[in-house]
Scaffold this active site. Structure first.
Site, PDB file in Angstrom:
ATOM      1  CG  HIS A 153      10.737 -24.795  11.538  1.00 40.11           C
ATOM      2  ND1 HIS A 153      11.079 -24.558  13.853  1.00 40.11           N
ATOM      3  CD2 HIS A 153      11.887 -25.363  11.403  1.00 40.11           C
ATOM      4  CE1 HIS A 153      12.237 -24.621  13.263  1.00 40.11           C
ATOM      5  NE2 HIS A 153      12.213 -25.462  11.990  1.00 40.11           N
ATOM      6  CG  ASP A 205      -0.960   0.018   2.529  1.00 41.12           C
ATOM      7  OD1 ASP A 205       0.431   0.071   2.685  1.00 41.12           O
ATOM      8  OD2 ASP A 205      -0.980   0.455   3.449  1.00 41.12           O
ATOM      9  CB  THR A 265       1.544  -2.748  11.233  1.00 44.85           C
ATOM     10  OG1 THR A 265       0.665  -3.279  10.867  1.00 44.85           O
ATOM     11  CG2 THR A 265       1.260  -1.297  11.481  1.00 44.85           C
ATOM     12  CG  HIS A 310       9.125 -28.432  10.202  1.00 39.81           C
ATOM     13  ND1 HIS A 310       8.826 -27.884  11.324  1.00 39.81           N
ATOM     14  CD2 HIS A 310      10.644 -29.394  10.683  1.00 39.81           C
ATOM     15  CE1 HIS A 310       9.664 -28.110  12.611  1.00 39.81           C
ATOM     16  NE2 HIS A 310      10.813 -28.659  11.712  1.00 39.81           N
ATOM     17  CB  CYS A 336       0.617  -2.377   5.133  1.00 40.05           C
ATOM     18  SG  CYS A 336       0.354  -3.862   6.335  1.00 40.05           S
TER      19      CYS A 336
HETATM   20  C1  RB5 Z   1      -1.741   2.141   6.812  1.00 42.71           C
HETATM   21  O1  RB5 Z   1      -2.243   3.943   7.152  1.00 42.71           O
HETATM   22  C2  RB5 Z   1      -1.796   1.438   7.162  1.00 42.71           C
HETATM   23  O2  RB5 Z   1      -3.057   1.317   8.354  1.00 42.71           O
HETATM   24  C3  RB5 Z   1      -1.549   0.276   6.963  1.00 42.71           C
HETATM   25  O3  RB5 Z   1      -0.341   0.208   6.417  1.00 42.71           O
HETATM   26  C4  RB5 Z   1      -1.481  -1.137   7.713  1.00 42.71           C
HETATM   27  O4  RB5 Z   1      -0.306  -1.087   8.535  1.00 42.71           O
HETATM   28  C5  RB5 Z   1      -2.736  -1.681   7.823  1.00 42.71           C
HETATM   29  O5  RB5 Z   1      -2.047  -2.933   8.803  1.00 42.71           O
END
Ligand code: RB5
Length: 145
Positions: free
Chosen positions: A96, A8, A65, A131, A63
């Protein structure tokens, strides 16, 4: 190796860095193609479908996180997406869990660590053995729902 890659807006910059760094691999870039705000499930789905259909050998999703895009990728049948924040997790997710998609959080780890994680992940194979049975059980859960 042919790698499907998607991100993203939060992962857009790191996606380009990975493509530039690993020139020995070929990438199918499913987007996004700018830092304009967009929705991570769209790109997780596209990467997941490339890998699940066998059009790519592996996938990388990014993304902010790594959480949302890994959850989304794991909804595609046949996908085992692993969110990794260090090299040990990257190694183990291959050895694994036979992870076929690597998820990264561009707002969680720095560029150098991200590149090291990708390197380990791409260069580690599945151990098989006991595994194999466990990974088959993951598939069984998927097929029963
Ligand atoms: C976008 O702001 C953020 O929510 C996305 O990149 C991600 O971290 C979602 O899990």
């Amino acid at each position: 190796m042919k790698i499907a890659i998607g991100a993203d807006h939060a992962g857009f910059r790191l996606k380009n860095l990975i493509k530039d760094h690993f020139k020995e691999h070929s990438f199918v870039d499913v987007g996004t193609h700018s830092e304009d705000s967009c929705d991570y499930p769209d790109f997780a789905q596209l990467v997941g479908e490339e890998v699940a259909a066998g059009r790519a050998d592996a996938g990388i999703v990014i993304c902010g996180t790594g959480i949302g895009i890994s959850i989304s990728a794991n909804k595609v049948k046949g996908i085992r997406a692993a969110l990794c924040t260090n090299e040990f997790m990257a190694e183990m997710s291959r050895r694994h869990n036979n992870a076929n998609v690597l998820a990264l959080g561009a707002r969680v780890i720095g560029d150098d660590l991200a590149l090291r994680i990708v390197k380990v992940w791409l260069n580690t194979g599945f151990d098989g053995g006991r595994h194999e049975r466990r990974v088959e059980k993951i598939t069984k859960i998927e097929l029963s729902h």
